[in-house]
Scaffold this active site. Structure first.
Site, PDB file in Angstrom:
ATOM      1  CB  SER A  38     -10.095   2.644  -4.376  1.00  0.00           C
ATOM      2  OG  SER A  38     -10.475   1.627  -5.216  1.00  0.00           O
ATOM      3  CD  GLN A  46      -7.177  -1.234  -4.321  1.00  0.00           C
ATOM      4  OE1 GLN A  46      -7.815  -0.260  -4.700  1.00  0.00           O
ATOM      5  NE2 GLN A  46      -7.633  -2.454  -4.598  1.00  0.00           N
ATOM      6  CE1 TYR A  99      -9.980  -4.846  -5.366  1.00  0.00           C
ATOM      7  CE2 TYR A  99     -10.439  -2.704  -5.948  1.00  0.00           C
ATOM      8  CZ  TYR A  99     -10.625  -3.606  -5.004  1.00  0.00           C
ATOM      9  OH  TYR A  99     -11.547  -3.696  -4.072  1.00  0.00           O
ATOM     10  CB  THR A 116      -7.164  -5.698  -3.231  1.00  0.00           C
ATOM     11  OG1 THR A 116      -6.976  -4.212  -2.400  1.00  0.00           O
ATOM     12  CG2 THR A 116      -8.355  -6.658  -2.578  1.00  0.00           C
ATOM     13  NE  ARG A 153     -18.255  -6.993  -2.878  1.00  0.00           N
ATOM     14  CZ  ARG A 153     -17.281  -6.194  -3.120  1.00  0.00           C
ATOM     15  NH1 ARG A 153     -17.451  -4.843  -3.737  1.00  0.00           N
ATOM     16  NH2 ARG A 153     -16.128  -6.573  -3.050  1.00  0.00           N
ATOM     17  CE  LYS A 162      -8.412  -3.503   1.876  1.00  0.00           C
ATOM     18  NZ  LYS A 162      -9.225  -4.372   1.314  1.00  0.00           N
ATOM     19  CG  HIS A 170     -12.946  -6.590   0.079  1.00  0.00           C
ATOM     20  ND1 HIS A 170     -11.991  -6.855  -1.014  1.00  0.00           N
ATOM     21  CD2 HIS A 170     -13.813  -5.727  -0.301  1.00  0.00           C
ATOM     22  CE1 HIS A 170     -12.085  -5.899  -1.827  1.00  0.00           C
ATOM     23  NE2 HIS A 170     -13.161  -5.327  -1.736  1.00  0.00           N
ATOM     24  NE  ARG A 225     -17.418  -3.946   0.706  1.00  0.00           N
ATOM     25  CZ  ARG A 225     -17.155  -3.530  -0.388  1.00  0.00           C
ATOM     26  NH1 ARG A 225     -17.864  -2.951  -1.337  1.00  0.00           N
ATOM     27  NH2 ARG A 225     -15.894  -3.122  -0.351  1.00  0.00           N
ATOM     28  CG  ASP A 242      -9.405  -3.367   6.215  1.00  0.00           C
ATOM     29  OD1 ASP A 242     -10.168  -2.085   6.404  1.00  0.00           O
ATOM     30  OD2 ASP A 242      -9.798  -4.098   5.214  1.00  0.00           O
ATOM     31  N   GLY A 302     -14.114  -3.589  11.178  1.00  0.00           N
ATOM     32  CA  GLY A 302     -14.891  -3.690  12.185  1.00  0.00           C
ATOM     33  C   GLY A 302     -14.723  -2.393  13.186  1.00  0.00           C
ATOM     34  N   GLY A 335     -12.806   2.080   6.674  1.00  0.00           N
ATOM     35  CA  GLY A 335     -13.341   2.388   5.394  1.00  0.00           C
ATOM     36  C   GLY A 335     -14.725   3.052   5.927  1.00  0.00           C
ATOM     37  NE  ARG A 336     -20.111  -1.383   5.712  1.00  0.00           N
ATOM     38  CZ  ARG A 336     -19.276  -2.609   5.213  1.00  0.00           C
ATOM     39  NH1 ARG A 336     -18.143  -2.715   5.977  1.00  0.00           N
ATOM     40  NH2 ARG A 336     -19.852  -3.489   4.474  1.00  0.00           N
TER      41      ARG A 336
END
Length: 353
Positions: free
Chosen positions: A74, A95, A97, A123, A132, A221, A245, A248, A276, A278, A299-300
């Site tokens: 990131s 990634q 931003y 992203t 959030r 993304k 995302h 979020r 990406d 779930g 990710g999570r």
């Protein structure tokens, strides 16, 4: 709501197994952006990873390299582009931003290219930060606030607390020392930081700027519909990541797994697709590939594994997912990923919502 739907949407898909198909040898490997994957999976970019474990991104990148899957660093990582490259000879993506300061963005792109990162992942779903609500409730900031609830949680998790208070300060490693954008040394809330620093004027015209500034491959993304998928393909990107995302940004956004089939049909194989959001089981990966995804991204799950068991926890997770992919393929009658097709999936009435 969208976080929950990302997961439950996979449960709404049922398999259509074939039998007597000679599945004595099952191969879950594939290719993505011209390189081989040990299984159709990518580790997603996650910010602030050292909040989970002092090694943070370094541990995740090492585990990804062992599993033969790409690791995505990131922009808001807590280990730098160079630190991650020094510990991982595996496939690495960066990634992006998009800061208002394009000179800073170009500098990071140059650093990533020099360090051997093969692709960038832009992203595009953060024109402003979504509300959030858990972050609001918990008062999330960097550095983390020390409140009564923090002290209580710390007392319940003494091992984490000990590591956290003895480790060096957590900062945005890729912009450390920059007086213009801030590196997290001074307290900031994520919403304030993003809304003041990221460029809300980002548009499709900027993709050409990235293609000129970056010598490698480009992934976008945050695609959340068929029309934007077509625009991304027309812009010449190498892959798209269907992503909301992690639920979020926009609550009520479409869930990625439900986009895979229509987007795959619209693109007709011209652009590779990453699903990406779930994914919790190897069988989820198989469902996405059958519907037309080249690979999935998580990710999570790997952050939880990192918190629970460090680098060994991420390694365990990736092995578990690979075993789940192999087992599911065997029970579906597929010996390789190209045997999978939408015919292997049917949608059922949801019992999970």
């Amino acid at each position: 709501m969208t976080l929950a739907r990302n997961v439950s949407a996979f449960r709404d898909l049922e398999f259509c197994p074939r039998v007597l198909r000679n599945v004595g040898a099952v191969d879950p490997t594939t290719t993505l952006l011209g390189g081989t994957l040990g299984l159709p999976l990518v580790l997603a970019p996650t910010g602030f990873t050292r909040i989970v474990l002092p090694d943070g991104e370094l541990a995740a990148a090492r585990a990804a390299a062992v599993a033969g899957v790409p690791y995505t660093l990131s922009t808001l990582s807590t280990r730098s582009i160079e630190e991650v490259a020094a510990v991982s000879a595996g496939r690495k993506w960066f990634q992006v931003y998009v800061w208002r300061d394009r000179g800073l963005v170009r500098d990071m792109l140059d650093r990533a290219a020099a360090a051997g990162y093969e692709a960038i992942m832009i992203t595009v779903d953060t024109a402003v930060l979504g509300r959030r609500e858990r972050d609001v409730r918990r008062g999330f900031s960097l550095p983390p606030k020390i409140a009564l609830s923090t002290l209580f949680d710390g007392a319940l998790h003494p091992s984490w607390t000990g590591r956290f208070i003895t480790a060096e300060p957590i900062v945005f490693a890729n912009v450390a020392g920059s007086s213009d954008v801030g590196d997290g040394t001074d307290p900031v809330t994520l919403a304030d930081y993003i809304n003041s620093q990221f460029d809300p004027a980002l548009s499709w015209d900027d993709i050409e700027w990235f293609r000129d500034a970056w010598p490698g491959q480009v992934i976008v993304k945050g695609i959340q519909g068929v029309e934007d998928a077509r625009l991304a393909a027309a812009a010449g990107v190498d892959a798209i990541a269907l992503s909301n995302h992690g639920g979020r940004q926009l609550d009520g956004a479409p869930v990625p797994i439900e986009l895979v089939d229509p987007v795959a049909q619209a693109l007709g194989g011209s652009t590779e697709i990453i699903c990406d959001g779930g994914v919790r089981r190897g069988s989820d990966i198989v469902k996405a590939v059958a519907l037309g995804a080249t690979a999935c991204m998580i990710g999570r799950p790997y952050l939880y594994a990192l918190a629970a068991g460090g680098e060994a926890g991420v390694t365990h997770l990736l092995r578990d997912l690979e075993e789940g992919v192999r087992r599911t393929m065997s029970l579906l009658g597929a010996t390789k990923l190209t045997d999978l097709s939408p015919d292997a999936i049917r949608r059922v009435r949801s019992v999970s919502r």
